[in-house]
Design a protein around this motif. Structure first.
Motif, PDB file in Angstrom:
ATOM      1  N   TYR A   1       4.393   5.260   4.866  1.00 10.95           N
ATOM      2  CA  TYR A   1       5.497   4.665   5.458  1.00 10.95           C
ATOM      3  C   TYR A   1       6.963   5.011   5.059  1.00 10.95           C
ATOM      4  O   TYR A   1       7.123   5.136   3.638  1.00 10.95           O
ATOM      5  N   CYS A   2       7.931   5.136   5.966  1.00 13.28           N
ATOM      6  CA  CYS A   2       9.380   4.985   5.485  1.00 13.28           C
ATOM      7  C   CYS A   2       9.809   3.464   5.103  1.00 13.28           C
ATOM      8  O   CYS A   2       9.003   2.584   5.923  1.00 13.28           O
ATOM      9  N   ALA A   3      10.966   3.302   4.542  1.00 12.86           N
ATOM     10  CA  ALA A   3      11.244   1.909   4.266  1.00 12.86           C
ATOM     11  C   ALA A   3      11.882   1.340   5.608  1.00 12.86           C
ATOM     12  O   ALA A   3      11.693   0.081   5.526  1.00 12.86           O
ATOM     13  N   ASP A   4      12.171   2.009   6.665  1.00 11.90           N
ATOM     14  CA  ASP A   4      12.532   1.358   8.114  1.00 11.90           C
ATOM     15  C   ASP A   4      11.463   0.613   8.717  1.00 11.90           C
ATOM     16  O   ASP A   4      11.650  -0.064   9.419  1.00 11.90           O
ATOM     17  N   CYS A   5      10.050   1.349   8.335  1.00 13.79           N
ATOM     18  CA  CYS A   5       9.012   0.732   9.058  1.00 13.79           C
ATOM     19  C   CYS A   5       8.209   0.001   8.418  1.00 13.79           C
ATOM     20  O   CYS A   5       7.595  -1.167   8.944  1.00 13.79           O
ATOM     21  N   LYS A   6       8.137  -0.004   7.030  1.00 11.44           N
ATOM     22  CA  LYS A   6       7.172  -0.977   6.294  1.00 11.44           C
ATOM     23  C   LYS A   6       7.789  -0.956   4.841  1.00 11.44           C
ATOM     24  O   LYS A   6       8.209  -0.058   4.576  1.00 11.44           O
ATOM     25  N   THR A   7       7.367  -2.133   4.405  1.00 14.16           N
ATOM     26  CA  THR A   7       7.577  -2.228   3.066  1.00 14.16           C
ATOM     27  C   THR A   7       6.422  -2.083   1.856  1.00 14.16           C
ATOM     28  O   THR A   7       5.379  -2.899   2.305  1.00 14.16           O
ATOM     29  N   VAL A   8       6.605  -1.382   0.926  1.00 14.07           N
ATOM     30  CA  VAL A   8       5.209  -1.113   0.154  1.00 14.07           C
ATOM     31  C   VAL A   8       5.593  -1.755  -1.014  1.00 14.07           C
ATOM     32  O   VAL A   8       6.878  -1.456  -1.543  1.00 14.07           O
ATOM     33  N   LYS A   9       4.658  -2.464  -1.733  1.00 13.79           N
ATOM     34  CA  LYS A   9       4.788  -3.231  -3.031  1.00 13.79           C
ATOM     35  C   LYS A   9       3.854  -2.988  -3.922  1.00 13.79           C
ATOM     36  O   LYS A   9       2.779  -2.664  -3.510  1.00 13.79           O
ATOM     37  N   TYR A  10       4.165  -2.866  -5.310  1.00 17.94           N
ATOM     38  CA  TYR A  10       3.409  -2.570  -6.171  1.00 17.94           C
ATOM     39  C   TYR A  10       2.371  -3.861  -6.790  1.00 17.94           C
ATOM     40  O   TYR A  10       3.178  -5.039  -6.836  1.00 17.94           O
ATOM     41  N   CYS A  11       1.192  -3.874  -6.650  1.00 17.09           N
ATOM     42  CA  CYS A  11       0.605  -4.792  -6.879  1.00 17.09           C
ATOM     43  C   CYS A  11       0.056  -4.757  -8.432  1.00 17.09           C
ATOM     44  O   CYS A  11      -0.948  -3.861  -8.733  1.00 17.09           O
ATOM     45  N   HIS A  12       0.398  -5.708  -9.374  1.00 18.36           N
ATOM     46  CA  HIS A  12       0.204  -5.949 -10.686  1.00 18.36           C
ATOM     47  C   HIS A  12      -1.413  -6.122 -10.898  1.00 18.36           C
ATOM     48  O   HIS A  12      -1.755  -5.987 -11.994  1.00 18.36           O
ATOM     49  N   CYS A  13      -1.956  -6.712 -10.044  1.00 10.55           N
ATOM     50  CA  CYS A  13      -3.295  -7.112 -10.071  1.00 10.55           C
ATOM     51  C   CYS A  13      -4.306  -6.000 -10.171  1.00 10.55           C
ATOM     52  O   CYS A  13      -4.928  -5.639 -10.989  1.00 10.55           O
ATOM     53  N   CYS A  14      -4.135  -5.152  -8.875  1.00  8.94           N
ATOM     54  CA  CYS A  14      -4.930  -3.849  -8.780  1.00  8.94           C
ATOM     55  C   CYS A  14      -4.380  -2.654  -9.479  1.00  8.94           C
ATOM     56  O   CYS A  14      -5.073  -1.572  -8.945  1.00  8.94           O
ATOM     57  N   ASP A  15      -2.982  -2.794  -9.734  1.00 10.40           N
ATOM     58  CA  ASP A  15      -2.433  -1.368 -10.242  1.00 10.40           C
ATOM     59  C   ASP A  15      -2.059  -0.475  -9.131  1.00 10.40           C
ATOM     60  O   ASP A  15      -2.429   0.742  -9.278  1.00 10.40           O
ATOM     61  N   ASN A  16      -1.913  -0.958  -7.746  1.00  8.36           N
ATOM     62  CA  ASN A  16      -1.882   0.045  -6.839  1.00  8.36           C
ATOM     63  C   ASN A  16      -0.621  -0.284  -5.770  1.00  8.36           C
ATOM     64  O   ASN A  16      -0.089  -1.510  -5.970  1.00  8.36           O
ATOM     65  N   ASP A  17      -0.183   0.608  -5.107  1.00 12.33           N
ATOM     66  CA  ASP A  17       0.988   0.256  -3.908  1.00 12.33           C
ATOM     67  C   ASP A  17      -0.009  -0.284  -2.857  1.00 12.33           C
ATOM     68  O   ASP A  17      -0.830   0.484  -2.484  1.00 12.33           O
ATOM     69  N   ILE A  18       0.800  -1.208  -2.079  1.00 10.64           N
ATOM     70  CA  ILE A  18       0.196  -1.770  -0.882  1.00 10.64           C
ATOM     71  C   ILE A  18       1.333  -2.003  -0.154  1.00 10.64           C
ATOM     72  O   ILE A  18       2.103  -2.701  -0.383  1.00 10.64           O
ATOM     73  N   CYS A  19       0.966  -1.782   1.314  1.00 12.74           N
ATOM     74  CA  CYS A  19       2.237  -2.280   2.288  1.00 12.74           C
ATOM     75  C   CYS A  19       2.089  -3.752   2.716  1.00 12.74           C
ATOM     76  O   CYS A  19       1.019  -4.264   2.450  1.00 12.74           O
ATOM     77  N   VAL A  20       3.207  -4.393   2.630  1.00 12.17           N
ATOM     78  CA  VAL A  20       3.142  -5.978   2.869  1.00 12.17           C
ATOM     79  C   VAL A  20       2.331  -6.246   4.274  1.00 12.17           C
ATOM     80  O   VAL A  20       1.723  -7.430   4.297  1.00 12.17           O
ATOM     81  N   ASP A  21       2.252  -5.393   5.071  1.00 15.72           N
ATOM     82  CA  ASP A  21       1.407  -5.675   6.211  1.00 15.72           C
ATOM     83  C   ASP A  21      -0.215  -5.784   5.846  1.00 15.72           C
ATOM     84  O   ASP A  21      -0.732  -6.617   6.492  1.00 15.72           O
ATOM     85  N   CYS A  22      -0.416  -4.988   5.159  1.00 15.18           N
ATOM     86  CA  CYS A  22      -1.983  -4.926   4.551  1.00 15.18           C
ATOM     87  C   CYS A  22      -2.351  -6.182   3.809  1.00 15.18           C
ATOM     88  O   CYS A  22      -3.260  -6.803   3.703  1.00 15.18           O
ATOM     89  N   ILE A  23      -1.162  -6.579   3.029  1.00 19.06           N
ATOM     90  CA  ILE A  23      -1.372  -7.902   2.375  1.00 19.06           C
ATOM     91  C   ILE A  23      -1.748  -8.977   3.233  1.00 19.06           C
ATOM     92  O   ILE A  23      -2.270  -9.915   2.926  1.00 19.06           O
ATOM     93  N   ASP A  24      -0.619  -9.187   4.160  1.00 23.96           N
ATOM     94  CA  ASP A  24      -0.795 -10.236   5.078  1.00 23.96           C
ATOM     95  C   ASP A  24      -1.996 -10.242   6.100  1.00 23.96           C
ATOM     96  O   ASP A  24      -2.485 -11.063   6.620  1.00 23.96           O
ATOM     97  N   PHE A  25      -2.705  -9.008   6.329  1.00 22.51           N
ATOM     98  CA  PHE A  25      -3.534  -8.898   7.393  1.00 22.51           C
ATOM     99  C   PHE A  25      -4.787  -9.618   6.841  1.00 22.51           C
ATOM    100  O   PHE A  25      -5.285  -9.404   5.691  1.00 22.51           O
TER     101      PHE A  25
END
Length: 247
Positions: free
Chosen positions: A223-247
């Motif tokens: 995704y681009c920054a205008d459509c989704k925010t992707v954050k780094y997860c320190h627990c799993c050492d991966n990037d994940i979009c915030v909507d997946c975190i909330d889903f």
């Protein structure tokens, strides 16, 4: 209504439905998951014929159509209208890893996709999302790998530029053939899934964020920054979009 089209495509009601709706987007995620799983290739073919998809359809998502091989996509052959095809078979914020593996076959689908990209300058295709099972194979001798090379060449021939800096995208096109390292095999690494805008991998919003946010480790979309925010997860050492975190 969508499933009714699938089940009734051999009856005259299809023409009435086509007359009512303007079918430029078709997402089977709009029907119940259990019903989508029952849809066959004949049903897919019937729906696409009923809506005259080759002349109308711009975006197609085969969400939850896990029992098709892909041969039913034949009515899209040679389309100059289609812009995005999502073959991942999963919905928003769902992992593309399916168990058991889906039936969708690159042998059946690649020739249809080839007929679309072979339209050259007439081709409107901007974005393809492939099944996880295809992307996992990584066989340089496969029909899928050969298609990736042809599709990547098409993307390179367009001389697409980054929407932010107006510079050409990297020389490797979308790096779809890279099997390790920064980029994802079988993935358009500079195209946003939602808006289909393209950004290079170097343009920053600020010191900590890029315009092309990166590969979400859950839904495996970019995704681009205008459509989704992707954050780094320190627990799993991966990037994940915030909507997946909330889903």
């Amino acid at each position: 209504a969508l499933f009714a089209v699938a089940l009734n495509h051999r009856r005259d009601s299809s023409s009435a439905i086509v007359g009512i709706h303007q079918w430029d987007v078709l997402d089977f995620g709009e029907i119940e998951k259990d019903l989508a799983a029952k849809i066959s290739d004949d049903d897919i073919r019937g729906v696409l014929c009923s809506i005259d998809a080759v002349n109308n359809l711009k975006k197609l998502r085969l969400t939850n159509c896990i029992n098709i091989t892909g041969v039913g996509l034949d009515p899209l052959r040679g389309s100059t209208i289609i812009q995005q095809i999502d073959l991942s078979l999963v919905g928003d914020h769902e992992s593309p890893m399916l168990d058991p593996e889906p039936l969708i076959s690159s042998v059946e689908v690649v020739s249809i996709l080839d007929s679309i990209i072979q339209r050259g300058e007439e081709c409107s295709l901007k974005h393809l999302v492939f099944p996880k099972v295809w992307r996992n194979e990584r066989n340089t001798e496969s029909d899928f790998h050969a298609f990736l090379s042809r599709y990547n060449e098409l993307l390179c021939s367009r001389a697409d530029v980054c929407l932010k800096c107006s510079c050409n995208l990297p020389g490797g096109g979308h790096n779809m053939l890279q099997m390790n390292g920064r980029y994802q095999y079988g993935t358009q690494n500079f195209t946003c899934y939602d808006c289909m805008n393209q950004y290079c991998g170097d343009c920053h919003i600020d010191e900590s964020a890029y315009y092309i946010e990166g590969f979400c480790s859950k839904c495996e979309r970019i995704y681009c920054a205008d459509c989704k925010t992707v954050k780094y997860c320190h627990c799993c050492d991966n990037d994940i979009c915030v909507d997946c975190i909330d889903f």
